[in-house]
Every structure is written in C-alpha cells, then in structure tokens.
Design a protein around this motif. Sequence first.
Motif, short mmCIF file in Angstrom:
data_model
loop_
_atom_site.label_atom_id
_atom_site.label_comp_id
_atom_site.label_asym_id
_atom_site.label_seq_id
_atom_site.Cartn_x
_atom_site.Cartn_y
_atom_site.Cartn_z
N GLY A 27 0.84 -1.19 0.00
CA GLY A 27 0.00 0.00 0.00
C GLY A 27 0.87 1.24 0.00
N ASP A 28 0.32 2.34 0.47
CA ASP A 28 1.01 3.63 0.48
C ASP A 28 1.79 3.77 1.78
OD1 ASP A 28 1.85 6.26 0.41
OD2 ASP A 28 -0.13 7.09 0.04
N LEU A 29 3.09 3.50 1.72
CA LEU A 29 3.91 3.57 2.93
C LEU A 29 3.97 4.97 3.51
CD1 LEU A 29 6.87 1.22 1.95
CD2 LEU A 29 4.86 0.71 3.33
N ALA A 30 3.97 5.99 2.66
CA ALA A 30 4.01 7.37 3.14
C ALA A 30 2.77 7.71 3.98
CB ALA A 30 4.15 8.34 1.97
N LEU B 121 -7.37 -2.85 6.05
CA LEU B 121 -7.65 -1.41 6.08
C LEU B 121 -9.05 -1.12 5.57
CD1 LEU B 121 -4.27 0.06 4.80
CD2 LEU B 121 -5.06 -0.17 7.16
N TRP B 122 -9.84 -0.48 6.41
CA TRP B 122 -11.20 -0.09 6.06
C TRP B 122 -11.16 0.82 4.84
CZ3 TRP B 122 -15.77 -1.78 7.57
CH2 TRP B 122 -16.90 -1.04 7.24
N GLU C 231 -8.54 -2.06 -3.48
CA GLU C 231 -7.08 -2.06 -3.68
C GLU C 231 -6.47 -3.36 -3.17
OE1 GLU C 231 -3.11 0.66 -2.91
OE2 GLU C 231 -5.06 1.45 -2.32
N ALA C 232 -6.96 -3.84 -2.04
CA ALA C 232 -6.47 -5.11 -1.49
C ALA C 232 -6.75 -6.26 -2.45
CB ALA C 232 -7.09 -5.38 -0.13
N ASP D 59 -4.84 -10.21 -6.40
CA ASP D 59 -4.88 -10.73 -7.78
C ASP D 59 -3.51 -10.61 -8.44
OD1 ASP D 59 -7.57 -11.34 -7.51
OD2 ASP D 59 -8.26 -9.55 -8.59
N GLN D 60 -2.85 -9.47 -8.24
CA GLN D 60 -1.51 -9.26 -8.80
C GLN D 60 -0.54 -10.31 -8.25
OE1 GLN D 60 0.67 -5.92 -7.21
NE2 GLN D 60 1.77 -5.59 -9.14
#
Length: 103
Positions: free
Chosen positions: A64-67, A76-77, A82-83, A88-89
């Motif tokens: 995910g977005d580490l920043a 993550l709600w 995205e999950a 799938d990836q």
Amino acid sequence: MLKFSANLGFLWQELALPDAIRAAKAAGFDAVECHWPYDTPVDEVKQALAETGLVMLGLNTVRGDLAAGENGLAALWGQEDEAERAIDQAIAYAAAINAQNVH
C-alpha cells in the motif's frame, strides 16, 4: 537433512532480483523467497529460477502507500478494492513463476 531458503528481501538487496537468485544458488541455498518482485519482469525471474533450479517459496502482496502509514491493505477499512487488486496481482505473479505461497 535441513534445507535452507534465502529471503531475498533481506539478502543481496544491492542486486537485481534475478542476480540475487543466482547469488543464493552460488551460496548453497535450496530455495528463495522475496517480498515484492513486481518491478522485475516475470520472464527474468522465471529464467533465473530455471537456470539455478531453485524454487520460489513465496512472495508478498504490495503493502500500500507507505508514506500514508499503510503496511498491508487487507485489514484497512475502505481499501477492499485495492487489497483485492493486490491479491490478484500477487496470485498472477506467483502462478507465472510457480511460487508456492503468497503472503
């Protein structure tokens, strides 16, 4: 007899993933695993695995977005889509290189 796997997320970080696979073979490891191989073309990883005869035991989904403080998406709600894309990836990449597990 014990068998050992090289975690390429920690070992040979200075090398490109295919070269790290080759380094693991040269060091006597029986298998490899990695964290996030997605910047490396599948064909390059497949070739290195075929050359060395090593098995890729597993790889991780993207974090995910580490920043933004994300380190994994499935819990993550609001990140369900995205999950799902990350899973799938990972499954597609793992299948292409015959990896045995996805984390």
